[in-house]
Write a protein that holds these residues in place. Structure first.
Motif, mmCIF file in Angstrom:
data_model
loop_
_atom_site.group_PDB
_atom_site.id
_atom_site.type_symbol
_atom_site.label_atom_id
_atom_site.label_comp_id
_atom_site.label_asym_id
_atom_site.label_seq_id
_atom_site.Cartn_x
_atom_site.Cartn_y
_atom_site.Cartn_z
ATOM 1 N N GLN A 240 -4.107 3.064 -38.251
ATOM 2 C CA GLN A 240 -4.410 3.271 -39.664
ATOM 3 C C GLN A 240 -3.263 2.848 -40.580
ATOM 4 O O GLN A 240 -3.485 2.504 -41.736
ATOM 5 N N ALA A 241 -2.031 2.880 -40.085
ATOM 6 C CA ALA A 241 -0.880 2.470 -40.896
ATOM 7 C C ALA A 241 -0.973 0.969 -41.173
ATOM 8 O O ALA A 241 -1.489 0.211 -40.348
ATOM 9 N N PRO A 242 -0.477 0.522 -42.332
ATOM 10 C CA PRO A 242 -0.607 -0.892 -42.686
ATOM 11 C C PRO A 242 0.551 -1.770 -42.205
ATOM 12 O O PRO A 242 1.667 -1.305 -42.003
ATOM 13 N N LEU A 243 0.244 -3.054 -42.068
ATOM 14 C CA LEU A 243 1.267 -4.075 -41.895
ATOM 15 C C LEU A 243 1.832 -4.351 -43.287
ATOM 16 O O LEU A 243 1.159 -4.101 -44.303
ATOM 17 N N ILE A 244 3.038 -4.883 -43.355
ATOM 18 C CA ILE A 244 3.616 -5.312 -44.626
ATOM 19 C C ILE A 244 3.594 -6.833 -44.632
ATOM 20 O O ILE A 244 4.259 -7.479 -43.814
ATOM 21 N N ALA A 245 2.805 -7.420 -45.534
ATOM 22 C CA ALA A 245 2.572 -8.866 -45.561
ATOM 23 C C ALA A 245 3.861 -9.671 -45.681
ATOM 24 O O ALA A 245 3.979 -10.742 -45.092
ATOM 25 N N GLU A 246 4.823 -9.171 -46.440
ATOM 26 C CA GLU A 246 6.050 -9.923 -46.706
ATOM 27 C C GLU A 246 7.028 -9.932 -45.529
ATOM 28 O O GLU A 246 8.020 -10.655 -45.554
ATOM 29 N N CYS A 247 6.779 -9.138 -44.505
ATOM 30 C CA CYS A 247 7.682 -9.081 -43.348
ATOM 31 C C CYS A 247 7.374 -10.203 -42.361
ATOM 32 O O CYS A 247 6.234 -10.629 -42.203
ATOM 33 N N TYR A 248 8.390 -10.651 -41.690
ATOM 34 C CA TYR A 248 8.308 -11.735 -40.714
ATOM 35 C C TYR A 248 7.418 -11.371 -39.526
ATOM 36 O O TYR A 248 6.671 -12.199 -39.019
ATOM 37 N N ALA A 249 7.492 -10.128 -39.075
ATOM 38 C CA ALA A 249 6.704 -9.686 -37.927
ATOM 39 C C ALA A 249 6.284 -8.238 -38.123
ATOM 40 O O ALA A 249 6.931 -7.490 -38.869
ATOM 41 N N SER A 250 5.197 -7.862 -37.441
ATOM 42 C CA SER A 250 4.693 -6.486 -37.518
ATOM 43 C C SER A 250 4.190 -6.073 -36.141
ATOM 44 O O SER A 250 3.516 -6.848 -35.465
ATOM 45 N N LEU A 251 4.519 -4.837 -35.759
ATOM 46 C CA LEU A 251 4.148 -4.297 -34.457
ATOM 47 C C LEU A 251 3.321 -3.039 -34.660
ATOM 48 O O LEU A 251 3.837 -2.028 -35.153
ATOM 49 N N GLU A 252 2.050 -3.092 -34.304
ATOM 50 C CA GLU A 252 1.198 -1.916 -34.407
ATOM 51 C C GLU A 252 1.506 -1.020 -33.211
ATOM 52 O O GLU A 252 1.450 -1.479 -32.069
ATOM 53 N N CYS A 253 1.843 0.242 -33.475
ATOM 54 C CA CYS A 253 2.318 1.131 -32.415
ATOM 55 C C CYS A 253 1.586 2.466 -32.393
ATOM 56 O O CYS A 253 1.168 2.970 -33.431
ATOM 57 N N ARG A 254 1.514 3.014 -31.207
ATOM 58 C CA ARG A 254 1.008 4.367 -31.008
ATOM 59 C C ARG A 254 2.073 5.137 -30.247
ATOM 60 O O ARG A 254 2.726 4.585 -29.347
ATOM 61 N N VAL A 255 2.260 6.405 -30.584
ATOM 62 C CA VAL A 255 3.240 7.237 -29.880
ATOM 63 C C VAL A 255 2.778 7.390 -28.429
ATOM 64 O O VAL A 255 1.661 7.834 -28.166
ATOM 65 N N ALA A 256 3.654 7.026 -27.499
ATOM 66 C CA ALA A 256 3.331 7.095 -26.071
ATOM 67 C C ALA A 256 3.904 8.349 -25.423
ATOM 68 O O ALA A 256 3.380 8.817 -24.415
ATOM 69 N N ASP A 257 4.966 8.896 -26.001
ATOM 70 C CA ASP A 257 5.631 10.041 -25.381
ATOM 71 C C ASP A 257 6.375 10.820 -26.463
ATOM 72 O O ASP A 257 7.092 10.233 -27.270
ATOM 73 N N THR A 258 6.185 12.138 -26.480
ATOM 74 C CA THR A 258 6.831 12.988 -27.492
ATOM 75 C C THR A 258 7.815 13.980 -26.877
ATOM 76 O O THR A 258 8.318 14.844 -27.583
ATOM 77 N N ARG A 259 8.102 13.846 -25.589
ATOM 78 C CA ARG A 259 8.943 14.851 -24.929
ATOM 79 C C ARG A 259 10.338 14.971 -25.513
ATOM 80 O O ARG A 259 10.968 16.024 -25.384
ATOM 81 N N LEU A 260 10.844 13.942 -26.180
ATOM 82 C CA LEU A 260 12.192 13.999 -26.750
ATOM 83 C C LEU A 260 12.192 14.230 -28.270
ATOM 84 O O LEU A 260 13.249 14.256 -28.883
ATOM 85 N N VAL A 261 11.014 14.409 -28.850
ATOM 86 C CA VAL A 261 10.927 14.575 -30.303
ATOM 87 C C VAL A 261 11.552 15.889 -30.757
ATOM 88 O O VAL A 261 12.378 15.908 -31.682
ATOM 89 N N ASN A 262 11.181 17.003 -30.142
ATOM 90 C CA ASN A 262 11.704 18.298 -30.596
ATOM 91 C C ASN A 262 13.212 18.415 -30.432
ATOM 92 O O ASN A 262 13.889 18.977 -31.295
ATOM 93 N N ALA A 263 13.741 17.883 -29.363
ATOM 94 C CA ALA A 263 15.185 18.006 -29.117
ATOM 95 C C ALA A 263 16.017 16.965 -29.868
ATOM 96 O O ALA A 263 17.107 17.273 -30.353
ATOM 97 N N TYR A 264 15.498 15.717 -29.983
ATOM 98 C CA TYR A 264 16.324 14.624 -30.506
ATOM 99 C C TYR A 264 15.675 13.787 -31.604
ATOM 100 O O TYR A 264 16.264 12.786 -32.034
ATOM 101 N N ASN A 265 14.466 14.136 -32.048
ATOM 102 C CA ASN A 265 13.728 13.319 -33.024
ATOM 103 C C ASN A 265 13.502 11.905 -32.501
ATOM 104 O O ASN A 265 13.439 10.941 -33.266
ATOM 105 N N PHE A 266 13.382 11.775 -31.185
ATOM 106 C CA PHE A 266 13.250 10.474 -30.521
ATOM 107 C C PHE A 266 11.802 10.256 -30.095
ATOM 108 O O PHE A 266 11.272 10.987 -29.258
ATOM 109 N N PHE A 267 11.164 9.263 -30.711
ATOM 110 C CA PHE A 267 9.783 8.911 -30.405
ATOM 111 C C PHE A 267 9.770 7.697 -29.476
ATOM 112 O O PHE A 267 10.557 6.768 -29.660
ATOM 113 N N ILE A 268 8.868 7.693 -28.519
ATOM 114 C CA ILE A 268 8.649 6.507 -27.690
ATOM 115 C C ILE A 268 7.312 5.927 -28.112
ATOM 116 O O ILE A 268 6.278 6.604 -28.077
ATOM 117 N N LEU A 269 7.356 4.674 -28.563
ATOM 118 C CA LEU A 269 6.181 3.993 -29.104
ATOM 119 C C LEU A 269 5.726 2.877 -28.178
ATOM 120 O O LEU A 269 6.557 2.144 -27.634
#
Length: 178
Positions: free
Chosen positions: A110-139
């Motif tokens: 649902q998030a948009p691409l930005i037309a003016e950017c050279y490249a865009s990567l559509e991502c989904r969160v694959a793993d949240t185990r490190l989010v609570n401890a380190y704010n680290f998302f795996i996409l």
């Protein structure tokens, strides 16, 4: 050797992980953008990347709730917008409007691409185990888009305290990797 002790709080500038990116998120019809330089590639196929997003950032709450985003890669031409986006909050500013950027519908998220950017990567969160401890998302990158007209993108690389390096001429060295 003339090395001296270096402040630990500045080490991040020595290990800059890659180009500064613009992360787009969307929730309840409201799109937002944040500037991010804390990311790393983790796997090739499927492409996985890890990133740190501050829990104080509006995008943190949106990414945690929706589990999807678009990682957009700007070039030097967008340097002023990149810095401006990083210095204001999406809680009170429509960053697309304020910085003259064009939101383009993505094909997988649902998030948009930005037309003016050279490249865009559509991502989904694959793993949240490190989010609570380190704010680290795996996409996981679901779909990648690139402007093929841009041959040698001049990407920005944050060195800290408002200092950026710009990727220059590519250098080809023989590699044994296939």
């Amino acid at each position: 050797m003339a090395k001296r002790a270096y402040p630990l709080a500045k080490v991040y500038g020595l290990l800059e992980p890659g180009p500064v990116v613009l992360v787009a998120t969307a929730r309840k019809g409201q799109a937002n953008i944040m500037t991010m330089s804390w990311h790393t590639m983790m796997e090739f196929e499927p492409p996985l990347l890890g990133c740190v997003i501050s829990g104080r950032n509006a995008s943190f709450d949106t990414l945690k709730a929706t589990r999807e985003c678009v990682v957009n890669i700007p070039t030097l031409a967008l340097a002023k917008q990149v810095v401006g986006i990083g210095n204001c909050s999406g809680r009170s500013v429509d960053k697309f409007a304020k910085y003259g950027l064009t939101a383009v519908p993505a094909s997988q998220v649902q998030a948009p691409l930005i037309a003016e950017c050279y490249a865009s990567l559509e991502c989904r969160v694959a793993d949240t185990r490190l989010v609570n401890a380190y704010n680290f998302f795996i996409l996981e990158v679901l779909k990648a888009w690139v402007d093929t007209a841009v041959k040698n993108p001049q990407t920005l690389h944050h060195r800290g305290n408002g200092v950026f390096a710009v990727a220059g001429e590519p250098v080809r060295l023989r590699s044994g990797m296939k």
